[in-house]
Design a protein around this motif. Structure first.
Motif: not given
Length: 204
Positions: A147-151, A184-187, A189-191, A196-199
């Motif tokens: 759920r988080i990119a390997p990099r 918004k801050v979390v999104t 930083v982790l964009a 995760e799909p936007p919805d």
């Protein structure tokens, strides 16, 4: 309470009193007299349980860190469920409540307090350092689940979230930020790393 009368769970009562002072008036108002007055006990009660006021404050911070570790265990257990954004927004909101934010302010301004806390937090800023470690562990767990990119560099992302969260919550006069502002801050930083799909990002 007159001197000589024992308090039940005196340490916890003093910690609770200190937190009420911090919540109501902020770190500048926290003195040994303010704590014992709030607790309704003689000033000597604090000095029977702690070497001095900085010793009391150090134990107050360590108590908060212990609570944080419990929250971290719950966050780690939630990996793979809900949404990453929702979990981290909740973690930052819990972390930067008015008491914890005031405690961070105390640690920043009191050199002797930071020196005493070096025994348990050798580097960084006590409480925030432990919080960053908790978030890094959670991000690593989500990375393992895809759920988080390997990099993703979780050791860089975690303090970025902590720093952004602290700035968002630090203004006592403005009141707490809205849940949308925290998300918004979390999104932001982790964009580039959250899968995760936007919805779904608007769901807890």
């Amino acid at each position: 309470m007159p001197t000589g009368i024992a308090m039940r769970d005196a340490r916890e009562q003093l910690f609770d009193a200190a937190e009420r002072v911090l919540r109501r008036e902020g770190p500048s108002a926290l003195t040994s007299r303010a704590v014992t007055t709030e607790a309704g006990c003689a000033k000597g009660v604090l000095h029977r349980h702690f070497d001095d006021f900085d010793d009391f404050l150090a134990e107050l911070v360590r108590d908060r860190i212990a609570r944080l570790q419990s929250q971290g265990a719950a966050l780690l257990a939630a990996a793979g469920t809900g949404t990453v954004t929702g979990h981290l927004a909740g973690m930052l909101t819990d972390l930067f409540g008015p008491v914890a934010t005031a405690i961070v302010g105390l640690v920043i301004v009191r050199d002797e307090l930071r020196a005493r806390l070096r025994a348990t937090t050798p580097s960084g800023l006590p409480l925030l350092t432990e919080a960053a470690a908790v978030i890094a562990s959670y991000l690593a767990a989500e990375r393992e689940r895809g759920r988080i990119a390997p990099r993703a560099d979780v050791d860089a992302l975690a303090p970025a979230l902590i720093g952004a969260g602290h700035l968002l919550f630090a203004d006592r006069d403005a009141g707490p930020p809205s849940p949308e502002a925290v998300r918004k801050v979390v999104t932001t930083v982790l964009a580039d790393v959250v899968h995760e799909p936007p919805d779904e990002r608007t769901s807890p």
